[in-house]
Design a protein around this motif. Structure first.
Motif, short mmCIF file in Angstrom:
data_model
loop_
_atom_site.label_atom_id
_atom_site.label_comp_id
_atom_site.label_asym_id
_atom_site.label_seq_id
_atom_site.Cartn_x
_atom_site.Cartn_y
_atom_site.Cartn_z
N PRO A 189 0.86 -1.20 0.00
CA PRO A 189 0.00 0.00 0.00
C PRO A 189 0.89 1.25 0.00
CG PRO A 189 -0.59 -1.49 1.80
CD PRO A 189 0.67 -2.02 1.19
N PHE A 190 0.38 2.35 -0.52
CA PHE A 190 1.21 3.55 -0.66
C PHE A 190 1.83 3.98 0.66
CE2 PHE A 190 1.94 8.12 -0.65
CZ PHE A 190 2.84 8.21 -1.69
N HIS A 191 1.07 3.97 1.76
CA HIS A 191 1.62 4.44 3.03
C HIS A 191 2.79 3.56 3.49
CE1 HIS A 191 -1.12 1.36 4.65
NE2 HIS A 191 -0.35 1.37 5.72
N GLU A 192 2.76 2.25 3.19
CA GLU A 192 3.88 1.38 3.55
C GLU A 192 5.08 1.65 2.65
OE1 GLU A 192 3.04 -2.79 3.93
OE2 GLU A 192 1.21 -2.41 5.08
N LEU A 193 4.82 1.87 1.36
CA LEU A 193 5.91 2.19 0.43
C LEU A 193 6.56 3.51 0.82
CD1 LEU A 193 7.48 1.54 -2.13
CD2 LEU A 193 5.67 2.65 -3.45
N LYS A 194 5.76 4.50 1.18
CA LYS A 194 6.30 5.79 1.62
C LYS A 194 7.09 5.62 2.91
CE LYS A 194 6.35 10.43 1.65
NZ LYS A 194 7.65 10.72 2.25
N GLY A 195 6.59 4.81 3.82
CA GLY A 195 7.32 4.54 5.07
C GLY A 195 8.66 3.86 4.81
#
Length: 158
Positions: free
Chosen positions: A130-136
């Motif tokens: 998910p985007f928030h995990e990729l950003k993290g």
């Protein structure tokens, strides 16, 4: 052993090993793509840096500083790329001591031709996150790199 039971040192070691494994798995796709075009991962990286440096080109120092992986002899790498017709050298107009590397029309076309395939590999490699995990992940790795570079320039104790 469950993660909660491991010491910080063991978790750090395992994190490092997983980073190395991930690196190898991720880079393999690019090496396969580039090999089909008689190019190495490092040569593609040089082309990307040179094209991003603007019309004047990039100095050897700029290349050495911005390469993703350390190369012991940037001059020889550039020599091979000149021989392959991917880049050319010229003297800086503002400082004749500086040799600049620029992409040839062939090098630019090759980089342009590979762009969509490179972006598709990036997309596929991280599509499961998910985007928030990729950003993290991005932020964590960026911080890790910055801290390691600081440690190395400050002469960290081993």
């Amino acid at each position: 052993m469950p993660l909660e039971k491991k010491s910080r040192e063991l978790v750090g070691r395992d994190a490092f090993l997983n980073l190395v494994r991930a690196h190898e798995a991720l880079v393999l796709e690019f090496e396969t793509l580039f090999r089909a075009h008689d190019l190495t991962f490092t040569q593609y990286n040089v082309l990307r840096i040179v094209l991003g440096a603007g019309p004047e080109g990039a100095s050897c120092q700029h290349l050495a500083t911005n390469l993703l992986n350390r190369v012991p002899d940037v001059t020889r790498l550039i020599d091979r790329m000149v021989g392959a017709g991917l880049v050319k050298r010229s003297r800086s107009l503002s400082d004749r001591r500086v040799v600049l590397t620029k992409a040839t029309a062939r090098g630019k076309k090759l980089c342009d031709d590979l762009f969509d395939a490179v972006m598709q590999i990036h997309k596929n490699q991280f599509a499961h996150l998910p985007f928030h995990e990729l950003k993290g992940l991005h932020d964590t790795l960026e911080d890790l790199v910055a801290r390691q570079e600081t440690r190395m320039t400050q002469g960290a104790e081993w």
